[in-house]
Design a protein around this motif. Structure first.
Motif, PDB file in Angstrom:
ATOM      1  N   PHE A   1       0.829  -1.194   0.000  1.00  0.00           N
ATOM      2  CA  PHE A   1       0.000   0.000   0.000  1.00  0.00           C
ATOM      3  C   PHE A   1       0.873   1.258   0.000  1.00  0.00           C
ATOM      4  CE2 PHE A   1      -2.241   3.262   2.585  1.00  0.00           C
ATOM      5  CZ  PHE A   1      -3.285   3.529   1.718  1.00  0.00           C
ATOM      6  N   LEU A   2       1.866   1.287   0.868  1.00  0.00           N
ATOM      7  CA  LEU A   2       2.762   2.445   0.943  1.00  0.00           C
ATOM      8  C   LEU A   2       3.504   2.650  -0.376  1.00  0.00           C
ATOM      9  CD1 LEU A   2       3.859   4.673   2.851  1.00  0.00           C
ATOM     10  CD2 LEU A   2       5.735   3.119   3.373  1.00  0.00           C
ATOM     11  N   GLU A   3       3.958   1.580  -1.002  1.00  0.00           N
ATOM     12  CA  GLU A   3       4.631   1.684  -2.306  1.00  0.00           C
ATOM     13  C   GLU A   3       3.712   2.279  -3.362  1.00  0.00           C
ATOM     14  OE1 GLU A   3       7.679   1.334  -3.819  1.00  0.00           O
ATOM     15  OE2 GLU A   3       8.260   1.336  -1.708  1.00  0.00           O
ATOM     16  N   MET A   4       2.441   1.847  -3.365  1.00  0.00           N
ATOM     17  CA  MET A   4       1.490   2.384  -4.336  1.00  0.00           C
ATOM     18  C   MET A   4       1.316   3.886  -4.136  1.00  0.00           C
ATOM     19  SD  MET A   4      -1.848   3.669  -4.637  1.00  0.00           S
ATOM     20  CE  MET A   4      -2.591   3.181  -3.091  1.00  0.00           C
ATOM     21  N   VAL A   5       1.187   4.325  -2.895  1.00  0.00           N
ATOM     22  CA  VAL A   5       1.009   5.751  -2.630  1.00  0.00           C
ATOM     23  C   VAL A   5       2.274   6.509  -3.016  1.00  0.00           C
ATOM     24  CG1 VAL A   5       0.616   7.494  -0.828  1.00  0.00           C
ATOM     25  CG2 VAL A   5      -0.719   5.369  -0.832  1.00  0.00           C
ATOM     26  N   ARG A   6       3.420   5.985  -2.649  1.00  0.00           N
ATOM     27  CA  ARG A   6       4.700   6.638  -2.970  1.00  0.00           C
ATOM     28  C   ARG A   6       4.858   6.820  -4.471  1.00  0.00           C
ATOM     29  NH1 ARG A   6       8.804   3.143  -0.778  1.00  0.00           N
ATOM     30  NH2 ARG A   6       8.348   4.094   1.224  1.00  0.00           N
ATOM     31  N   GLU A   7       4.522   5.795  -5.253  1.00  0.00           N
ATOM     32  CA  GLU A   7       4.696   5.842  -6.702  1.00  0.00           C
ATOM     33  C   GLU A   7       3.559   6.568  -7.426  1.00  0.00           C
ATOM     34  OE1 GLU A   7       7.397   4.786  -8.399  1.00  0.00           O
ATOM     35  OE2 GLU A   7       8.258   4.396  -6.409  1.00  0.00           O
ATOM     36  N   GLY A   8       2.310   6.323  -7.007  1.00  0.00           N
ATOM     37  CA  GLY A   8       1.164   6.832  -7.745  1.00  0.00           C
ATOM     38  C   GLY A   8       0.589   8.150  -7.246  1.00  0.00           C
ATOM     39  N   TYR A   9       0.891   8.490  -5.998  1.00  0.00           N
ATOM     40  CA  TYR A   9       0.333   9.694  -5.379  1.00  0.00           C
ATOM     41  C   TYR A   9       1.432  10.455  -4.630  1.00  0.00           C
ATOM     42  CZ  TYR A   9      -4.232   7.452  -6.087  1.00  0.00           C
ATOM     43  OH  TYR A   9      -5.343   6.854  -6.626  1.00  0.00           O
ATOM     44  N   PRO A  10       2.481  10.887  -5.320  1.00  0.00           N
ATOM     45  CA  PRO A  10       3.601  11.515  -4.608  1.00  0.00           C
ATOM     46  C   PRO A  10       3.212  12.752  -3.807  1.00  0.00           C
ATOM     47  CG  PRO A  10       3.853  11.756  -6.990  1.00  0.00           C
ATOM     48  CD  PRO A  10       2.706  10.822  -6.759  1.00  0.00           C
ATOM     49  N   VAL A  11       2.233  13.516  -4.279  1.00  0.00           N
ATOM     50  CA  VAL A  11       1.829  14.711  -3.527  1.00  0.00           C
ATOM     51  C   VAL A  11       1.114  14.312  -2.230  1.00  0.00           C
ATOM     52  CG1 VAL A  11      -0.402  15.082  -4.682  1.00  0.00           C
ATOM     53  CG2 VAL A  11       0.826  17.020  -3.689  1.00  0.00           C
ATOM     54  N   VAL A  12       0.422  13.191  -2.214  1.00  0.00           N
ATOM     55  CA  VAL A  12      -0.216  12.702  -0.995  1.00  0.00           C
ATOM     56  C   VAL A  12       0.844  12.105  -0.063  1.00  0.00           C
ATOM     57  CG1 VAL A  12      -1.872  11.006  -0.066  1.00  0.00           C
ATOM     58  CG2 VAL A  12      -2.430  12.307  -2.135  1.00  0.00           C
ATOM     59  N   TYR A  13       1.809  11.447  -0.644  1.00  0.00           N
ATOM     60  CA  TYR A  13       2.893  10.834   0.138  1.00  0.00           C
ATOM     61  C   TYR A  13       3.738  11.890   0.851  1.00  0.00           C
ATOM     62  CZ  TYR A  13       7.150   8.119   1.024  1.00  0.00           C
ATOM     63  OH  TYR A  13       8.232   7.537   1.603  1.00  0.00           O
ATOM     64  N   ARG A  14       4.029  12.996   0.170  1.00  0.00           N
ATOM     65  CA  ARG A  14       4.861  14.057   0.745  1.00  0.00           C
ATOM     66  C   ARG A  14       4.348  15.442   0.336  1.00  0.00           C
ATOM     67  NH1 ARG A  14       6.780  10.433   3.440  1.00  0.00           N
ATOM     68  NH2 ARG A  14       8.967   9.942   3.713  1.00  0.00           N
ATOM     69  N   PRO A  15       3.180  15.850   0.849  1.00  0.00           N
ATOM     70  CA  PRO A  15       2.686  17.186   0.485  1.00  0.00           C
ATOM     71  C   PRO A  15       3.531  18.281   1.127  1.00  0.00           C
ATOM     72  CG  PRO A  15       1.298  16.225   2.187  1.00  0.00           C
ATOM     73  CD  PRO A  15       2.290  15.159   1.780  1.00  0.00           C
ATOM     74  N   ALA A  16       3.731  19.356   0.370  1.00  0.00           N
ATOM     75  CA  ALA A  16       4.437  20.513   0.930  1.00  0.00           C
ATOM     76  C   ALA A  16       3.477  21.371   1.745  1.00  0.00           C
ATOM     77  CB  ALA A  16       5.054  21.344  -0.207  1.00  0.00           C
ATOM     78  N   SER A  17       2.196  21.351   1.377  1.00  0.00           N
ATOM     79  CA  SER A  17       1.168  22.049   2.148  1.00  0.00           C
ATOM     80  C   SER A  17      -0.150  21.326   1.970  1.00  0.00           C
ATOM     81  CB  SER A  17       1.058  23.513   1.719  1.00  0.00           C
ATOM     82  OG  SER A  17       0.549  23.604   0.405  1.00  0.00           O
ATOM     83  N   VAL A  18      -1.037  21.520   2.950  1.00  0.00           N
ATOM     84  CA  VAL A  18      -2.326  20.833   2.970  1.00  0.00           C
ATOM     85  C   VAL A  18      -3.384  21.816   3.461  1.00  0.00           C
ATOM     86  CG1 VAL A  18      -3.646  18.971   4.063  1.00  0.00           C
ATOM     87  CG2 VAL A  18      -1.259  18.596   3.463  1.00  0.00           C
ATOM     88  N   GLY A  19      -4.518  21.874   2.766  1.00  0.00           N
ATOM     89  CA  GLY A  19      -5.641  22.709   3.189  1.00  0.00           C
ATOM     90  C   GLY A  19      -6.946  21.971   2.964  1.00  0.00           C
ATOM     91  N   PHE A  20      -7.748  21.867   4.007  1.00  0.00           N
ATOM     92  CA  PHE A  20      -9.001  21.128   3.929  1.00  0.00           C
ATOM     93  C   PHE A  20     -10.145  22.035   3.488  1.00  0.00           C
ATOM     94  CE2 PHE A  20      -6.395  18.368   6.326  1.00  0.00           C
ATOM     95  CZ  PHE A  20      -6.901  17.097   6.154  1.00  0.00           C
ATOM     96  N   LEU A  21     -10.943  21.547   2.543  1.00  0.00           N
ATOM     97  CA  LEU A  21     -12.143  22.239   2.102  1.00  0.00           C
ATOM     98  C   LEU A  21     -13.328  21.678   2.892  1.00  0.00           C
ATOM     99  CD1 LEU A  21     -11.378  22.229  -1.724  1.00  0.00           C
ATOM    100  CD2 LEU A  21     -10.855  24.000  -0.030  1.00  0.00           C
ATOM    101  N   LYS A  22     -14.501  22.201   2.639  1.00  0.00           N
ATOM    102  CA  LYS A  22     -15.695  21.758   3.361  1.00  0.00           C
ATOM    103  C   LYS A  22     -16.092  20.352   2.907  1.00  0.00           C
ATOM    104  CE  LYS A  22     -20.480  22.953   4.223  1.00  0.00           C
ATOM    105  NZ  LYS A  22     -21.592  23.799   3.831  1.00  0.00           N
ATOM    106  N   PRO A  23     -16.260  19.414   3.852  1.00  0.00           N
ATOM    107  CA  PRO A  23     -16.678  18.060   3.468  1.00  0.00           C
ATOM    108  C   PRO A  23     -18.164  18.029   3.114  1.00  0.00           C
ATOM    109  CG  PRO A  23     -16.541  18.218   5.839  1.00  0.00           C
ATOM    110  CD  PRO A  23     -16.054  19.540   5.288  1.00  0.00           C
ATOM    111  N   GLU A  24     -18.537  17.051   2.314  1.00  0.00           N
ATOM    112  CA  GLU A  24     -19.931  16.851   1.922  1.00  0.00           C
ATOM    113  C   GLU A  24     -20.281  15.382   2.110  1.00  0.00           C
ATOM    114  OE1 GLU A  24     -22.062  19.188   0.980  1.00  0.00           O
ATOM    115  OE2 GLU A  24     -20.619  20.833   0.845  1.00  0.00           O
ATOM    116  N   ALA A  25     -21.533  15.119   2.421  1.00  0.00           N
ATOM    117  CA  ALA A  25     -22.019  13.742   2.538  1.00  0.00           C
ATOM    118  C   ALA A  25     -22.733  13.365   1.256  1.00  0.00           C
ATOM    119  CB  ALA A  25     -22.960  13.602   3.723  1.00  0.00           C
ATOM    120  N   ASN A  26     -22.554  12.135   0.836  1.00  0.00           N
ATOM    121  CA  ASN A  26     -23.229  11.602  -0.336  1.00  0.00           C
ATOM    122  C   ASN A  26     -23.672  10.192   0.043  1.00  0.00           C
ATOM    123  OD1 ASN A  26     -24.210  10.970  -2.826  1.00  0.00           O
ATOM    124  ND2 ASN A  26     -22.331  11.398  -3.940  1.00  0.00           N
ATOM    125  N   GLY A  27     -24.850  10.094   0.625  1.00  0.00           N
ATOM    126  CA  GLY A  27     -25.289   8.802   1.150  1.00  0.00           C
ATOM    127  C   GLY A  27     -24.456   8.450   2.367  1.00  0.00           C
TER     128      GLY A  27
END
Length: 144
Positions: free
Chosen positions: A73-99
């Motif tokens: 799992f960690l390898e997949m994130v490291r290779e496929g989602y590098p910004v999620v693996y090591r973000p330089a900054s993070v900002g949360f938007l408003k969550p929404e429910a869908n079911g």
């Protein structure tokens, strides 16, 4: 393909995703919004520490079954989602429910200052929020 056309296609795709998510979206309670945010933050902290076991623990059972081991799992994130693996900054938007699903969009910048939106989907499993998926949508913006 010219950059302007690529930018337009990305903007249309992002708008379509936002419209699809909000078409049936409803509000999320403050308590659930805090719990959802805490799960994502905890997983990001686990990625930052290269703690595969802890990062894997925040994934929903279906995701854990798909990857089998925390290290895969960690390898997949490291290779496929590098910004999620090591973000330089993070900002949360408003969550929404869908079911039964909560959609949490998170703005992230990578190490080069390129902006992304990580669209997380979370569901309750045995009373706890768990991540069932994450889709990255590129943004044309740059952090200055």
């Amino acid at each position: 393909m010219p950059r302007a056309l690529r930018s337009l296609i990305r903007a249309i795709a992002a708008l379509g995703l936002a419209m699809a998510l909000s078409a049936q979206a409803a509000g999320v309670s403050r308590a659930d919004a805090q719990k959802v945010r805490a799960v994502i933050q905890a997983q990001l902290a686990a990625f930052a520490a290269d703690d595969a076991r802890r990062a894997f623990s925040y994934a929903a059972p279906g995701i854990r079954e798909m990857f089998g081991t925390p290290q895969r799992f960690l390898e997949m994130v490291r290779e496929g989602y590098p910004v999620v693996y090591r973000p330089a900054s993070v900002g949360f938007l408003k969550p929404e429910a869908n079911g039964r699903t909560v959609i949490q969009a998170v703005e992230m910048a990578d190490g080069e200052g390129t902006l992304w939106v990580a669209v997380y989907q979370l569901e309750r499993h045995k009373g706890a929020w768990r991540i069932t998926g994450c889709e990255l949508v590129p943004s044309d913006g740059k952090v200055i």
